[in-house]
Design an enzyme around this catalytic site. Sequence first.
Site, short mmCIF file in Angstrom:
data_model
loop_
_atom_site.label_atom_id
_atom_site.label_comp_id
_atom_site.label_asym_id
_atom_site.label_seq_id
_atom_site.Cartn_x
_atom_site.Cartn_y
_atom_site.Cartn_z
N HIS A 187 0.87 -1.18 0.00
CA HIS A 187 0.00 0.00 0.00
C HIS A 187 0.91 1.24 0.00
O HIS A 187 2.03 1.19 0.51
CB HIS A 187 -0.82 -0.06 1.29
CG HIS A 187 -1.89 0.97 1.45
ND1 HIS A 187 -1.62 2.25 1.86
CD2 HIS A 187 -3.23 0.90 1.28
CE1 HIS A 187 -2.76 2.92 1.94
NE2 HIS A 187 -3.75 2.13 1.59
N ASP A 215 3.08 -4.89 7.61
CA ASP A 215 1.87 -4.09 7.55
C ASP A 215 0.70 -5.06 7.73
O ASP A 215 0.37 -5.83 6.83
CB ASP A 215 1.81 -3.37 6.19
CG ASP A 215 0.49 -2.65 5.97
OD1 ASP A 215 -0.44 -2.83 6.76
OD2 ASP A 215 0.41 -1.91 4.97
N GLN A 218 -4.51 -5.47 6.86
CA GLN A 218 -5.53 -6.37 6.28
C GLN A 218 -5.48 -7.77 6.88
O GLN A 218 -6.20 -8.65 6.41
CB GLN A 218 -5.37 -6.45 4.76
CG GLN A 218 -5.58 -5.14 4.04
CD GLN A 218 -7.01 -4.62 4.12
OE1 GLN A 218 -7.94 -5.35 4.46
NE2 GLN A 218 -7.20 -3.34 3.81
#
Length: 429
Positions: free
Chosen positions: A140, A217, A220
């Site tokens: 992202h 990260d 999600q």
Amino acid sequence: MTEASPMAGRDALEKPVKGLDVARIREDFPILAREVYGKPLVYLDNAATSQKPRQVIEALVRYYEHYNANIHRAIHCLGEEATAAYEEARAKVARFINAPSPECIVFTRNTTEAINLVTYTWGRANVGPDSEVLLTHLEHHSNIIPWQRLTAEKGASLRYIGLTEQQTLDLDGLENLMDARTRILGVTHVSNALGTINPVQKLAAEAHRNGAIVLVDGAQSVPHMPVDVQAMDCDFFAFSGHKMLGPTGVGVLYARPELLEEMEPFLGGGEMIKRVTLEDATWNDVPWKFEAGTPNIADVIGLGAAIDYLNDLGMENVRVHEMEITEYALRRIRQMEEVIIYGPPDSADRGGVISFNYPDLHPHDVGTVLDRHGVAIRAGHHCNQPLMRCLGVSGTARASFYVYNTLEEVDVLVDALGQARAFFSNDTN
Ligand code: PMP
């Protein structure tokens, strides 16, 4: 294209799906009762943000109505209650991702701020002209831009792990991907654009073998599957509360305690200090050293309530439910002629995210028609422009699922996709 089964009113939405009692869950989400353009809302934009259960909304109201006060400094009852609730939420977050202690948890505004905290503090102290930062093509923008800025400032190099034809990370020759110059690997646990689940534990082991550290990260993954940061053996792990049933405005940075100890503060001001003179200051203990100023007290407490809710459901059950919905949706969408689906073919290799396109239709046009049918999806580049370039598209349409979605809602999506096809076919005739 196969015929989509029509949706027979709201009752059809309430069929239990293996893994979760979805009918009961849906009653907890007031927003799911609303209509959009006269149609029942089918909310499939969960990768952007999730809806909030009554339990979270009530935790916010309770805080503001009963014990609103600033924390860590008040010597009155309300302040003590607010401080206890805020710190209890930190402990809940730590247990939820199996962090070794609450002191490893820093509250931020969101994933983006958590990653920027790392680049500004650890990054500035540890990345130099001879260093390399390694990312992946699945990141992202929030795990790209902060590193671009850091490496530009430091004259360091920035490299990316590419993709296979299956749109998974190309880890062929993994042992040659990193070397002694590699200071950090930044990798998303689950791609928000394609749903691809990355082998973060394997990547962390390889990074450590090369003396590099790993930032994962988890924006999600934490909302959708059990996460254990110790088993993963990552050094930093970032995620956002608003994608996991919690309020907006609160995010989390987990870091190994030794790293937090050695890192300089990010922002300066109240709360993050121990002693201040006119010339200098000493820093508070971790994690408070990284929480300058009055934090987002209410929303941190709301995140704690969201974690209670997810724990009651059980994260294994959440994952089973999403796999079932995703598998069904993949099967249904694959039956539609023309539609191109991106990401790994097997639902076991992906989170509850499906990106797709009609080759000749702009995803925004598809999304607009779906909206008229009450179906909320995301259309565009999903903050992954480099990835879209890799795929050779300007954007995709993306449906993303969560605990309250049903198989019948997938039918509504597929039906609406057929309507979009028909609408634009008529348009061009
Ligand atoms: N990383 C991933 C994988 C995401 O999906 C998102 C949100 N779309 C972010 C980072 C950024 O999250 P936030 O906007 O909450 O900072």
